[in-house]
Design a protein around this motif. Structure first.
Motif, PDB file in Angstrom:
ATOM      1  N   ASN A 105      37.931  33.182  53.430  1.00  0.00           N
ATOM      2  CA  ASN A 105      36.883  32.914  54.339  1.00  0.00           C
ATOM      3  C   ASN A 105      37.059  32.423  55.505  1.00  0.00           C
ATOM      4  O   ASN A 105      35.260  33.128  55.883  1.00  0.00           O
ATOM      5  CB  ASN A 105      37.129  30.696  54.385  1.00  0.00           C
ATOM      6  N   VAL A 106      37.909  32.825  56.302  1.00  0.00           N
ATOM      7  CA  VAL A 106      37.748  33.232  58.259  1.00  0.00           C
ATOM      8  C   VAL A 106      37.429  34.932  57.965  1.00  0.00           C
ATOM      9  O   VAL A 106      36.599  35.113  58.790  1.00  0.00           O
ATOM     10  CB  VAL A 106      38.771  33.075  58.107  1.00  0.00           C
ATOM     11  N   ARG A 107      37.736  35.870  57.017  1.00  0.00           N
ATOM     12  CA  ARG A 107      37.521  36.832  56.947  1.00  0.00           C
ATOM     13  C   ARG A 107      35.809  37.528  56.583  1.00  0.00           C
ATOM     14  O   ARG A 107      34.945  37.994  57.658  1.00  0.00           O
ATOM     15  CB  ARG A 107      38.187  37.640  55.631  1.00  0.00           C
ATOM     16  N   ARG A 108      35.269  36.070  55.989  1.00  0.00           N
ATOM     17  CA  ARG A 108      33.633  35.849  55.118  1.00  0.00           C
ATOM     18  C   ARG A 108      33.135  35.489  56.230  1.00  0.00           C
ATOM     19  O   ARG A 108      32.337  36.809  56.550  1.00  0.00           O
ATOM     20  CB  ARG A 108      34.288  35.586  54.317  1.00  0.00           C
ATOM     21  N   ILE A 109      33.579  35.092  56.709  1.00  0.00           N
ATOM     22  CA  ILE A 109      32.950  34.515  58.190  1.00  0.00           C
ATOM     23  C   ILE A 109      32.938  35.924  59.411  1.00  0.00           C
ATOM     24  O   ILE A 109      32.204  35.904  60.090  1.00  0.00           O
ATOM     25  CB  ILE A 109      33.446  33.697  59.203  1.00  0.00           C
ATOM     26  N   ARG A 110      34.300  36.091  59.453  1.00  0.00           N
ATOM     27  CA  ARG A 110      33.914  37.784  61.074  1.00  0.00           C
ATOM     28  C   ARG A 110      33.490  38.941  59.852  1.00  0.00           C
ATOM     29  O   ARG A 110      32.507  39.371  61.118  1.00  0.00           O
ATOM     30  CB  ARG A 110      35.590  37.770  60.548  1.00  0.00           C
ATOM     31  N   THR A 111      33.090  39.126  58.829  1.00  0.00           N
ATOM     32  CA  THR A 111      32.946  40.663  58.128  1.00  0.00           C
ATOM     33  C   THR A 111      31.206  39.808  58.595  1.00  0.00           C
ATOM     34  O   THR A 111      29.976  40.423  58.778  1.00  0.00           O
ATOM     35  CB  THR A 111      33.009  39.919  57.569  1.00  0.00           C
ATOM     36  N   ASN A 112      31.180  38.897  57.756  1.00  0.00           N
ATOM     37  CA  ASN A 112      29.141  38.076  58.034  1.00  0.00           C
ATOM     38  C   ASN A 112      29.317  38.500  59.396  1.00  0.00           C
ATOM     39  O   ASN A 112      27.772  38.986  59.113  1.00  0.00           O
ATOM     40  CB  ASN A 112      29.115  36.957  57.385  1.00  0.00           C
ATOM     41  N   ARG A 113      29.386  37.726  60.815  1.00  0.00           N
ATOM     42  CA  ARG A 113      29.085  37.816  61.737  1.00  0.00           C
ATOM     43  C   ARG A 113      29.221  39.507  62.471  1.00  0.00           C
ATOM     44  O   ARG A 113      28.003  39.668  62.635  1.00  0.00           O
ATOM     45  CB  ARG A 113      30.181  37.689  62.458  1.00  0.00           C
ATOM     46  N   ASP A 141      28.579  42.288  49.057  1.00  0.00           N
ATOM     47  CA  ASP A 141      28.615  41.233  48.311  1.00  0.00           C
ATOM     48  C   ASP A 141      27.425  41.027  49.422  1.00  0.00           C
ATOM     49  O   ASP A 141      25.909  41.686  49.476  1.00  0.00           O
ATOM     50  CB  ASP A 141      29.261  40.233  49.735  1.00  0.00           C
ATOM     51  N   TYR A 142      26.892  39.241  49.665  1.00  0.00           N
ATOM     52  CA  TYR A 142      24.715  39.645  50.075  1.00  0.00           C
ATOM     53  C   TYR A 142      25.216  39.941  52.011  1.00  0.00           C
ATOM     54  O   TYR A 142      24.036  40.080  52.022  1.00  0.00           O
ATOM     55  CB  TYR A 142      24.835  38.034  49.763  1.00  0.00           C
ATOM     56  N   HIS A 143      26.339  40.465  52.229  1.00  0.00           N
ATOM     57  CA  HIS A 143      26.155  40.697  53.697  1.00  0.00           C
ATOM     58  C   HIS A 143      26.251  41.712  53.489  1.00  0.00           C
ATOM     59  O   HIS A 143      26.626  42.491  55.268  1.00  0.00           O
ATOM     60  CB  HIS A 143      27.302  39.453  54.304  1.00  0.00           C
ATOM     61  N   GLY A 144      26.493  42.877  52.756  1.00  0.00           N
ATOM     62  CA  GLY A 144      26.648  44.183  53.167  1.00  0.00           C
ATOM     63  C   GLY A 144      27.896  44.362  53.182  1.00  0.00           C
ATOM     64  O   GLY A 144      27.720  46.003  52.956  1.00  0.00           O
ATOM     65  N   TYR A 145      29.223  43.844  52.806  1.00  0.00           N
ATOM     66  CA  TYR A 145      30.217  44.065  53.173  1.00  0.00           C
ATOM     67  C   TYR A 145      30.400  44.937  51.854  1.00  0.00           C
ATOM     68  O   TYR A 145      30.886  44.098  50.264  1.00  0.00           O
ATOM     69  CB  TYR A 145      31.478  43.080  53.434  1.00  0.00           C
ATOM     70  N   ILE A 146      30.933  46.273  51.216  1.00  0.00           N
ATOM     71  CA  ILE A 146      30.748  46.986  50.520  1.00  0.00           C
ATOM     72  C   ILE A 146      32.249  46.304  50.049  1.00  0.00           C
ATOM     73  O   ILE A 146      33.698  46.704  50.286  1.00  0.00           O
ATOM     74  CB  ILE A 146      31.250  48.134  50.593  1.00  0.00           C
ATOM     75  N   LEU A 147      32.593  46.153  48.845  1.00  0.00           N
ATOM     76  CA  LEU A 147      33.845  45.591  48.020  1.00  0.00           C
ATOM     77  C   LEU A 147      34.811  46.881  47.358  1.00  0.00           C
ATOM     78  O   LEU A 147      35.409  47.391  47.201  1.00  0.00           O
ATOM     79  CB  LEU A 147      33.399  44.881  47.232  1.00  0.00           C
ATOM     80  N   TRP A 148      33.614  47.523  46.218  1.00  0.00           N
ATOM     81  CA  TRP A 148      33.950  48.816  45.972  1.00  0.00           C
ATOM     82  C   TRP A 148      32.639  50.002  45.618  1.00  0.00           C
ATOM     83  O   TRP A 148      31.167  49.774  45.647  1.00  0.00           O
ATOM     84  CB  TRP A 148      34.466  48.811  44.912  1.00  0.00           C
ATOM     85  N   THR A 149      33.596  51.332  45.671  1.00  0.00           N
ATOM     86  CA  THR A 149      32.381  51.813  45.088  1.00  0.00           C
ATOM     87  C   THR A 149      32.461  52.905  44.025  1.00  0.00           C
ATOM     88  O   THR A 149      34.000  53.178  43.634  1.00  0.00           O
ATOM     89  CB  THR A 149      31.653  53.087  46.018  1.00  0.00           C
ATOM     90  N   PHE A 150      32.218  53.173  43.165  1.00  0.00           N
ATOM     91  CA  PHE A 150      32.595  53.906  41.766  1.00  0.00           C
ATOM     92  C   PHE A 150      31.377  55.509  41.729  1.00  0.00           C
ATOM     93  O   PHE A 150      30.589  55.537  42.075  1.00  0.00           O
ATOM     94  CB  PHE A 150      32.065  53.452  40.329  1.00  0.00           C
ATOM     95  N   CYS A 151      32.803  56.433  41.306  1.00  0.00           N
ATOM     96  CA  CYS A 151      31.447  57.860  41.335  1.00  0.00           C
ATOM     97  C   CYS A 151      32.625  58.908  40.873  1.00  0.00           C
ATOM     98  O   CYS A 151      33.742  59.276  40.365  1.00  0.00           O
ATOM     99  CB  CYS A 151      31.341  58.646  43.032  1.00  0.00           C
ATOM    100  N   ASP A 152      31.787  59.415  39.829  1.00  0.00           N
ATOM    101  CA  ASP A 152      32.349  60.510  39.201  1.00  0.00           C
ATOM    102  C   ASP A 152      31.524  60.705  37.944  1.00  0.00           C
ATOM    103  O   ASP A 152      31.033  60.473  36.974  1.00  0.00           O
ATOM    104  CB  ASP A 152      33.461  60.088  37.840  1.00  0.00           C
ATOM    105  N   LYS A 153      31.200  62.134  38.367  1.00  0.00           N
ATOM    106  CA  LYS A 153      29.698  62.882  38.009  1.00  0.00           C
ATOM    107  C   LYS A 153      30.459  63.631  36.290  1.00  0.00           C
ATOM    108  O   LYS A 153      29.261  64.154  35.528  1.00  0.00           O
ATOM    109  CB  LYS A 153      30.075  64.044  39.195  1.00  0.00           C
ATOM    110  N   SER A 154      31.683  63.642  36.603  1.00  0.00           N
ATOM    111  CA  SER A 154      31.981  64.402  34.730  1.00  0.00           C
ATOM    112  C   SER A 154      31.513  63.731  34.148  1.00  0.00           C
ATOM    113  O   SER A 154      31.809  63.564  32.687  1.00  0.00           O
ATOM    114  CB  SER A 154      32.676  64.492  35.103  1.00  0.00           C
ATOM    115  N   VAL A 155      31.249  61.718  34.293  1.00  0.00           N
ATOM    116  CA  VAL A 155      31.021  61.142  33.473  1.00  0.00           C
ATOM    117  C   VAL A 155      29.476  59.829  33.401  1.00  0.00           C
ATOM    118  O   VAL A 155      28.603  59.730  33.216  1.00  0.00           O
ATOM    119  CB  VAL A 155      31.600  59.596  33.413  1.00  0.00           C
TER     120      VAL A 155
END
Length: 468
Positions: free
Chosen positions: A41-49, A379-393
């Motif tokens: 939760n502290v990390r979420r708040i820090r990331t948000n701020r 998340d709703y604060h723009g913090y990226i959790l993951w990105t998928f990229c595979d042009k072959s698929v």
């Protein structure tokens, strides 16, 4: 470092013995569930701020650019007004100068005539007889009488009036420098963040009641019906609870509603460039307009425009959640607008494209980017959790939707397929391909109430599948 890795290091420091559940690589200690959740939760708040700090810098830059652009427009406008005033001044002076010059030329000619008369009289007196002189003078007097009347008329006309040029400056322009008004009014608006803070007991309860999730390896789609829409350039689709299907298309610009049997119920000829469409309740549909910086609300019962909402960016893919619309805003990233007060919140400043779409799942947002062929979860604060990229698929991903288990369905326009991505973004599987009738699939919508997936090609055909 904790003396006993089997116990929570933080609790151990407080002389409380609790077994650790996870290992924290940052603090190099084991943590119990409560301390681990507190740390998250502290990390979420820090990331948000931190995101808020970054967004303030971006907003300042945008406002600075707007102020400078306004100043340039004002300068250019004032330069234009000055040039027009100078030209008008030159024309006025030139017109009056030409009139005066004509009068001076006339007067000079009359002076020459009078001088000639005087010379002639002198010659007559010197060389002519008295009778000849008398007759000549009578003739000259007659001519002079006419000339006198001409000069008198000149003196009595307006052409001998004193001509002056004056200027009355525009009072509105003078007031710009005289009043004490500001160039711009800077205001601060504080909006409550939808910051997701999870408690340990809530997490435990969720784990206890959680149902077995569907694995992407076991997902199966069964075709229920094929809808021959005969539409071109489809930009959005949505399946209503009453089994009707909505399609928005850009060429021609219209909204088409189809019955469950595939027949067209009615259509609404649109007023703007039609983008994505999403049902927002109360028999209403929100439709984005791509380049028009507008989101239009359509009344499906009355089959007409209810109202238009102006926004400060382009609008593309859109999704509805809890009284808010989250929409793709191209170079301005993801934005969220409240339908109650129309206030706009920045979600992510990551640049996306005109063909990006967005979906929601719990406290997560998922969006596509056809430029780099990626699917991103944040998340709703723009913090990226993951990105998928595979042009072959998956190449040129566009439409996106999520089922009740967090499985992500994406339409690949160039690969002519539908791909499902695991909730953690690590694995994928092709569900539908060109062999299933897909040709440039553009949009899709998963209906959680009926476990059905509506898929629409960019042209002509759509398909409704049951998901098992």
């Amino acid at each position: 470092m904790a003396s006993n890795w089997s116990n929570c290091g933080i609790c151990d420091f407080c002389q409380i013995t609790k077994p650790s559940e996870v290992w924290c690589s940052e603090c190099d200690e084991g943590l119990c569930g409560d301390c681990n959740e507190h740390q998250k939760n502290v990390r979420r708040i820090r990331t948000n701020r931190e995101y808020n700090l970054k967004s303030l810098e971006i907003e300042r830059g945008e406002i600075e650019a707007e102020i400078k652009q306004t100043r340039i427009k004002l300068t250019n406008h004032l330069d234009k007004l000055q040039d027009e005033a100078m030209k008008e001044l030159m024309r006025a002076e030139q017109t009056q100068s030409e009139n005066l010059q004509k009068l001076l030329t006339t007067l000079k000619a009359k002076e020459t005539e009078i001088a000639e008369y005087q010379t002639n009289i002198g010659n007559f007196k010197q060389h002519a007889s008295d009778l000849q002189t008398f007759l000549a003078i009578k003739h000259i007097e007659k001519d002079l009488k006419v000339k006198k009347k001409s000069i008198q008329s000149i003196t009595e006309s307006v052409i001998t009036n004193q001509v002056n040029i004056s200027c009355q400056l525009n009072k509105s322009l003078q007031q710009i420098t005289e009043n004490n008004s500001k160039f711009a009014e800077i205001s601060i608006r504080s909006v409550r963040c939808d910051l997701f803070i999870q408690k340990q007991k809530e997490r435990q309860a969720q784990i206890m009641v959680a149902l077995p999730a569907r694995n992407i390896d076991n997902l199966a789609l069964t075709l229920q019906k094929r809808i021959r829409t005969k539409l071109t350039n489809v930009t959005g689709c949505y399946k209503l609870r009453d089994e009707r299907m909505i399609f928005s298309c850009n060429t021609p610009q219209k909204i088409s509603i189809f019955n469950s049997d595939g027949s067209e119920d009615f259509k609404i000829n649109y007023i703007d460039e039609t983008g994505d469409a999403v049902f927002i309740g109360d028999d209403s549909l929100a439709v984005t307009t791509d380049d028009s910086n507008t989101i239009n609300i359509i009344d499906l019962k009355k089959q007409k425009l209810k109202k238009s909402i102006r926004v400060n960016s382009n609008t593309g893919g859109v999704v509805y959640k809890d009284g808010h619309l989250i929409y793709c805003a191209r170079e301005k990233g993801l934005k969220m607008i409240s339908l109650s007060d129309e206030s706009i919140t920045n979600v992510s400043n990551n640049k996306i494209t005109h063909c990006s779409y967005v979906a929601t799942f719990g406290d997560k947002l998922l969006y596509t980017n056809c430029n780099d062929h990626s699917v991103t979860c944040c998340d709703y604060h723009g913090y990226i959790l993951w990105t998928f990229c595979d042009k072959s698929v998956l190449e040129y991903p566009v439409g996106i939707s999520v089922d009740s288990d967090g499985n992500v369905f994406v339409a690949g326009q160039y690969t002519h397929n539908i791909v499902v991505i695991s909730p953690d973004g690590k694995r994928c599987r092709q569900l539908l391909s060109r062999e299933d009738g897909l040709k440039g699939p553009q949009v899709l919508h998963y209906d959680t109430s009926t476990n059905t997936l509506l898929v629409a090609n960019q042209y002509n055909n759509a398909f409704l599948y049951e998901l098992k």
